[in-house]
Motif scaffolding. Sequence first.
Motif, PDB file in Angstrom:
ATOM      1  N   UNK A  66       0.808  -1.218   0.000  1.00  0.00           N
ATOM      2  CA  UNK A  66       0.000   0.000   0.000  1.00  0.00           C
ATOM      3  C   UNK A  66       0.841   1.269   0.000  1.00  0.00           C
ATOM      4  N   UNK A  67       2.115   1.133   0.385  1.00  0.00           N
ATOM      5  CA  UNK A  67       2.979   2.319   0.454  1.00  0.00           C
ATOM      6  C   UNK A  67       2.671   3.216   1.621  1.00  0.00           C
ATOM      7  N   UNK A  68       2.102   2.671   2.689  1.00  0.00           N
ATOM      8  CA  UNK A  68       1.733   3.478   3.852  1.00  0.00           C
ATOM      9  C   UNK A  68       2.961   4.005   4.590  1.00  0.00           C
ATOM     10  N   UNK A  69       2.918   5.250   5.073  1.00  0.00           N
ATOM     11  CA  UNK A  69       3.956   5.736   5.985  1.00  0.00           C
ATOM     12  C   UNK A  69       3.768   5.082   7.346  1.00  0.00           C
ATOM     13  N   UNK A 127      -2.911   3.205  -5.622  1.00  0.00           N
ATOM     14  CA  UNK A 127      -2.595   2.908  -4.237  1.00  0.00           C
ATOM     15  C   UNK A 127      -1.816   4.016  -3.537  1.00  0.00           C
ATOM     16  N   UNK A 128      -1.328   4.969  -4.277  1.00  0.00           N
ATOM     17  CA  UNK A 128      -0.475   5.994  -3.671  1.00  0.00           C
ATOM     18  C   UNK A 128      -0.711   7.321  -4.373  1.00  0.00           C
ATOM     19  N   UNK A 129      -0.552   8.413  -3.638  1.00  0.00           N
ATOM     20  CA  UNK A 129      -0.692   9.730  -4.244  1.00  0.00           C
ATOM     21  C   UNK A 129       0.654  10.259  -4.735  1.00  0.00           C
ATOM     22  N   UNK A 130       1.650   9.374  -4.828  1.00  0.00           N
ATOM     23  CA  UNK A 130       2.947   9.789  -5.352  1.00  0.00           C
ATOM     24  C   UNK A 130       2.823  10.057  -6.853  1.00  0.00           C
ATOM     25  N   UNK A 131       3.440  11.109  -7.295  1.00  0.00           N
ATOM     26  CA  UNK A 131       3.358  11.479  -8.711  1.00  0.00           C
ATOM     27  C   UNK A 131       4.153  10.494  -9.563  1.00  0.00           C
ATOM     28  N   UNK A 132       3.580  10.094 -10.682  1.00  0.00           N
ATOM     29  CA  UNK A 132       4.246   9.157 -11.573  1.00  0.00           C
ATOM     30  C   UNK A 132       5.307   9.876 -12.390  1.00  0.00           C
TER      31      UNK A 132
END
Length: 508
Positions: A66-69, A127-132
């Motif tokens: 999930x890439x959760x912190x 799954x993540x709000x990290x920019x592609x």
Amino acid sequence: MTHDNTTAVWTTLREIFESISFTADGVIEVLGDSGLAALDRGEPGAVRRYCRDAGQLGLLIRYFMLGDPLPADDVVHALAPLSASELIHAGLFAPNEAGVAESPVDIRPLDTGSGTRWIVSDFDASMSDRELSTDHVLGVGAASLSLLRATPTWPAERVLDLGTGCGIQAVHAATYAGSVIATDISARSLRLAEATFALNNIDVDMRAGSWFDPVEGELFDQIVANPPFVVSGPSVELTYRDSGLELDGASALVVQKSVEHLRPGGTAALLASWVHQEGADWRARVASWLPDEGVDAWFVQRDIADKDLYVSTWLRDTDVDLRTPAGIARQEQWLTHLDHAGVDAIGFGFVFLRRTDAPSDILCEDLRHSFDDPLGNEASQYLQRVAWLRTHDLLAARLALNPSSALERVSVPGADGWDSVVTRIHRTEGPRWQHEIDDLGVMLLSGLRGDEGLPFGDVLELLAATTDEPSEEIVASGLALAEALIRHGIVLPAEMRNRFSSNQDGAA
């Protein structure tokens, strides 16, 4: 991500995953059907609920899938005896000053048919709000899994995974190949694929370069490729999606060049797409990609999307908000490009190739209904049935119905009872092909007895003797029907029946 001198780290990490049950079966046990469905839908909140009481396994699912912190100390504790510095050096751990860590990469347990393998990639947008980034490395997705299930797994000495990405196809190929060569133009893809191979203790020859350049002059027993086949325009925004080639040029290039890089008898399993244009037949378009000599080809169209749906789907897949001015402008730009090229829709599917020394045999057809059996088995058998048709005289052959075949008659109420509407012969397993046949076809198929029966030519002559139809017409139509049914595995040569009717791999 760096990997120099980290072999021991990957070995230890694999042992940790196994001890905590961060495996395909372990994840299934924690998430269950509902949690897995939420994972597929891109709903991390729903997945987290199933991880609450799952201890260290739940923590690893949240961290790597999930890439959760998460608290950095908790992550290090779960991955002991690896130290924080070892994890940082391997590119698996990046704590911040607040003592919180997010995994730099997605690691996904997957059973490719030979037990759990772990696939390393970037986190996808769902799954993540990290920019592609432009060199985003796609992980385990529907397309890659469909290719994996559609790839024939007969033994092969040399296999090429063209555009390896995260390495999932190469990992699968390593289970049946003598050696695997994996290529990619993206340096990040090669780094993450290297991590995938190291984590799974798989030896792969990795090469950097564009398309077939890294293997120029080399031949292979099998080629697999999930290339950037999206019909997206001349710009490259994402290397896994966009090729920079016009329309379906990427698919055409991979199909054409694959033939040139196959050994005699070698095969290819490729994902591809092709455009549908008004007044043009997609089958003629894709067939034109291949030479007149030297290849058996099976193009299987699994889906067709109109251009509006196609563009919006791919944009949403990368988390573009189509309600914003930027999203609307990107959608308009893409659609205008397709409009100018006269594109109405885009087809998507598989291409199976086999190198031969004979005139090319090319079949392009739709297979748009759902089915559960892996298409790789069917592709193996299809290519062998085509080879059999080329080298055998149908009239002299003894044929048999596939034991899975079934006859269907459809009738509707009429003035004097039931009026027959249609008769079909079905195959009830595999792709579940069906063909409409007439009463003569029913009589013909009922005369097929395999080794215990007559040669097919004699069956045709007996049928002709019982009808008023000219013998020449009976023979011509009977041969055409038999060839079509053999291609779809509804009718089988007697010597193939036992081998193929169980829908196993069918390798010679």
